[in-house]
Enzyme design. Structure first.
Site, short mmCIF file in Angstrom:
data_model
loop_
_atom_site.label_atom_id
_atom_site.label_comp_id
_atom_site.label_asym_id
_atom_site.label_seq_id
_atom_site.Cartn_x
_atom_site.Cartn_y
_atom_site.Cartn_z
N CYS A 140 0.83 -1.22 0.00
CA CYS A 140 0.00 0.00 0.00
C CYS A 140 0.86 1.26 0.00
O CYS A 140 0.64 2.19 -0.79
CB CYS A 140 -0.94 -0.02 1.20
SG CYS A 140 -0.17 -0.53 2.75
N HIS A 193 10.80 0.59 2.56
CA HIS A 193 9.98 1.15 1.47
C HIS A 193 10.82 1.65 0.29
O HIS A 193 10.38 1.60 -0.86
CB HIS A 193 9.11 2.29 2.02
CG HIS A 193 8.31 1.87 3.22
ND1 HIS A 193 8.75 2.07 4.51
CD2 HIS A 193 7.13 1.23 3.30
CE1 HIS A 193 7.86 1.58 5.35
NE2 HIS A 193 6.87 1.06 4.65
N HIS A 219 -2.33 5.70 6.08
CA HIS A 219 -0.93 6.11 6.22
C HIS A 219 -0.82 7.56 5.72
O HIS A 219 -1.60 7.99 4.87
CB HIS A 219 -0.01 5.29 5.32
CG HIS A 219 -0.04 3.81 5.52
ND1 HIS A 219 0.38 3.20 6.69
CD2 HIS A 219 -0.39 2.80 4.69
CE1 HIS A 219 0.29 1.88 6.54
NE2 HIS A 219 -0.19 1.61 5.36
N GLN A 300 -4.86 2.25 3.32
CA GLN A 300 -4.12 0.99 3.17
C GLN A 300 -5.01 -0.20 2.82
O GLN A 300 -4.58 -1.13 2.15
CB GLN A 300 -3.33 0.69 4.45
CG GLN A 300 -4.12 0.14 5.62
CD GLN A 300 -4.90 1.21 6.39
OE1 GLN A 300 -4.73 2.39 6.13
NE2 GLN A 300 -5.74 0.81 7.33
P1 NAD Z 1 -6.01 -10.55 6.32
O1 NAD Z 1 -5.42 -11.19 7.50
O2 NAD Z 1 -7.07 -9.51 6.48
O3 NAD Z 1 -6.62 -11.66 5.34
C1 NAD Z 1 -5.93 -12.83 5.04
C2 NAD Z 1 -6.92 -13.93 4.70
O4 NAD Z 1 -6.20 -15.12 4.40
C3 NAD Z 1 -7.86 -14.26 5.85
O5 NAD Z 1 -9.13 -14.51 5.32
C4 NAD Z 1 -7.25 -15.54 6.44
O6 NAD Z 1 -8.25 -16.34 7.04
C5 NAD Z 1 -6.73 -16.20 5.18
N1 NAD Z 1 -5.67 -17.17 5.44
C6 NAD Z 1 -4.83 -17.27 6.50
N2 NAD Z 1 -3.98 -18.29 6.34
C7 NAD Z 1 -4.28 -18.86 5.16
C8 NAD Z 1 -3.78 -19.96 4.45
N3 NAD Z 1 -2.77 -20.68 4.92
N4 NAD Z 1 -4.37 -20.28 3.26
C9 NAD Z 1 -5.38 -19.55 2.74
N5 NAD Z 1 -5.90 -18.48 3.39
C10 NAD Z 1 -5.36 -18.15 4.57
O7 NAD Z 1 -4.78 -9.98 5.48
P2 NAD Z 1 -4.81 -8.77 4.45
O8 NAD Z 1 -4.69 -7.50 5.19
O9 NAD Z 1 -5.94 -8.95 3.51
O10 NAD Z 1 -3.43 -8.99 3.72
C11 NAD Z 1 -3.28 -9.89 2.65
C12 NAD Z 1 -2.04 -9.52 1.88
O11 NAD Z 1 -2.23 -8.20 1.36
C13 NAD Z 1 -0.76 -9.46 2.72
O12 NAD Z 1 0.31 -9.82 1.90
C14 NAD Z 1 -0.66 -8.00 3.07
O13 NAD Z 1 0.65 -7.59 3.35
C15 NAD Z 1 -1.15 -7.36 1.79
N6 NAD Z 1 -1.64 -6.01 1.97
C16 NAD Z 1 -2.38 -5.69 3.05
C17 NAD Z 1 -2.79 -4.38 3.22
C18 NAD Z 1 -3.57 -3.96 4.41
O14 NAD Z 1 -3.42 -2.84 4.84
N7 NAD Z 1 -4.39 -4.79 4.99
C19 NAD Z 1 -2.47 -3.42 2.26
C20 NAD Z 1 -1.75 -3.80 1.13
C21 NAD Z 1 -1.33 -5.10 0.99
#
Ligand code: NAD
Length: 350
Positions: A140, A193, A219, A300
């Site tokens: 993000c 970053h 952020h 984010q």
């Molecule tokens: P989250 O924890 O909200 O969601 C993750 C999902 O994956 C959940 O539904 C969880 O139950 C599931 N999960 C957990 N273990 C698993 C497995 N072994 N197999 C399949 N599913 C599984 O996470 P998020 O915030 O959505 O983040 C996901 C990705 O996106 C990460 O790489 C994160 O860094 C990236 N990201 C997050 C944000 C943010 O701010 N939330 C922003 C940009 C990028």
């Protein structure tokens, strides 16, 4: 019609699933959930086919009254492309499965850059990613910076960039994150970053420092761009105002906090109140000699969603720049309305 499987249905996965649905050329093949919680019930309610990572998870879902359509392996069979939205670090562990299934895959920014063929931000390095079989949508913070810096790079050559990142402590549902009453400096300087930004804008000389504060909303970045020669301020303002994925926040509407920006998304009735655009406070734009400074905010939870949709089309062999226009049009990116009594950004008469 592109069939998209989504592994991980949390903050990012559920937004990507809804965004795929807004696009006329793609459909959601199904989503993978690990537990039959209220989020799994939401997916079910929205008509997304629920899959589980392996057969071992089936019993728990059935006991909760949910009948999974199959396992991740089945979902990969039913999909043209898979978007991995599992927690940071978990995505890379699925790469061997995606490769074995021979399916193009998209990872999110917390995975190591080497886990995908290229890191991706459509407006920054999209055209160099068309022939790749896997992409990593940068994080993000990096997406927010890459959008602005790619836009500014079109005005005049950039010498160097210095950024202070004020990072949110966690997402609204992350009750185990913090700080609650503190400020945590990231003592690794430069913060990661800078290196991440260079995965999509390799020629930018950038230095970043970061800290984490007690908010869940957005952020905020304080950015100073030093150009090779004194830039034309009017050209800068016009370039920023014309970029669909940037939103200039006017100074005359009491929008002087991230909470006010979030409220705009909610009042506009956007899905989950999401702000897909990088928001740049117009009054913070300051040009002195070769230096431009400004402050921007990044939602984010949603900012990487448009780029993830672009990445899907890019993996399918489509032009990432044209794809971004489609994504914007069908998702509604670039339509944030702040309303301004007085337009401070000059508009050139054609
Ligand atoms: P989250 O924890 O909200 O969601 C993750 C999902 O994956 C959940 O539904 C969880 O139950 C599931 N999960 C957990 N273990 C698993 C497995 N072994 N197999 C399949 N599913 C599984 O996470 P998020 O915030 O959505 O983040 C996901 C990705 O996106 C990460 O790489 C994160 O860094 C990236 N990201 C997050 C944000 C943010 O701010 N939330 C922003 C940009 C990028």
């Amino acid at each position: 019609m592109l069939s998209v499987g989504i592994n991980g249905y949390g903050t990012i996965g559920k937004r990507v699933a809804d965004a795929v649905r807004t696009q006329p050329d793609m459909t959601v093949a199904g989503v993978v959930k690990t537990s039959p919680d209220h989020v799994a019930a939401l997916a079910d309610d929205r008509g997304f086919s629920l899959y589980v990572p392996t057969k071992d998870y089936r019993g728990e879902f059935r006991a909760a009254g949910m009948d999974p359509a199959g396992t991740l392996e089945d979902l990969l069979d039913a999909s043209d492309i898979v978007v991995d939205a599992t927690p940071g670090g978990v995505g890379q562990s699925y790469v061997p499965k995606y490769r074995e299934a021979g399916i193009p895959y998209i990872l999110q920014g917390a995975e190591p850059a080497k886990a995908a063929a290229a890191s991706f931000c459509a407006g920054a390095n999209g055209p160099s990613c068309v022939d790749e079989g896997s992409l990593r949508v940068v994080s993000c913070n990096t997406t927010g910076l890459a959008r602005t810096l790619a836009t500014l790079g079109e005005v005049a050559p950039v010498d160097r960039v210095d950024v202070t990142l004020v990072r949110r402590g966690g997402d609204p549902t992350q009750t185990d994150r913090g700080p609650i009453n503190d400020i945590l400096p990231t003592t690794d300087v430069p913060s990661h970053h800078a290196e991440d930004l260079r995965t999509v804008l390799p020629d930018v000389s950038i230095h970043t420092v970061a800290m984490t504060v007690p908010t869940t909303l957005m952020h905020v970045h304080g950015v100073t761009v030093t150009f090779e020669s004194t830039p034309d301020e009017r050209a800068i303002r016009e370039q920023l105002a014309g970029a669909d994925r940037l939103a200039l926040v006017p100074g005359d509407r009491d929008l002087d906090a991230i909470s006010a920006l979030i409220e705009v998304g909610r009042d506009m009735g956007r899905p989950r109140g999401d702000i897909w655009e990088t928001c740049l406070w117009e009054d913070s734009i300051d040009v002195r000699d070769r230096r431009l400074s400004f402050i921007q905010a990044v939602h984010q939870e949603s900012i990487v969603v448009p780029e993830t949709i672009d990445a899907i089309r890019t993996l399918a062999g489509e032009d990432p720049i044209e794809s971004a226009e489609w994504t914007n049009e069908h998702l509604g990116v670039g339509q944030l309305r702040f309303g301004s009594r007085e337009r401070t950004t000059p508009v050139t008469a054609e």
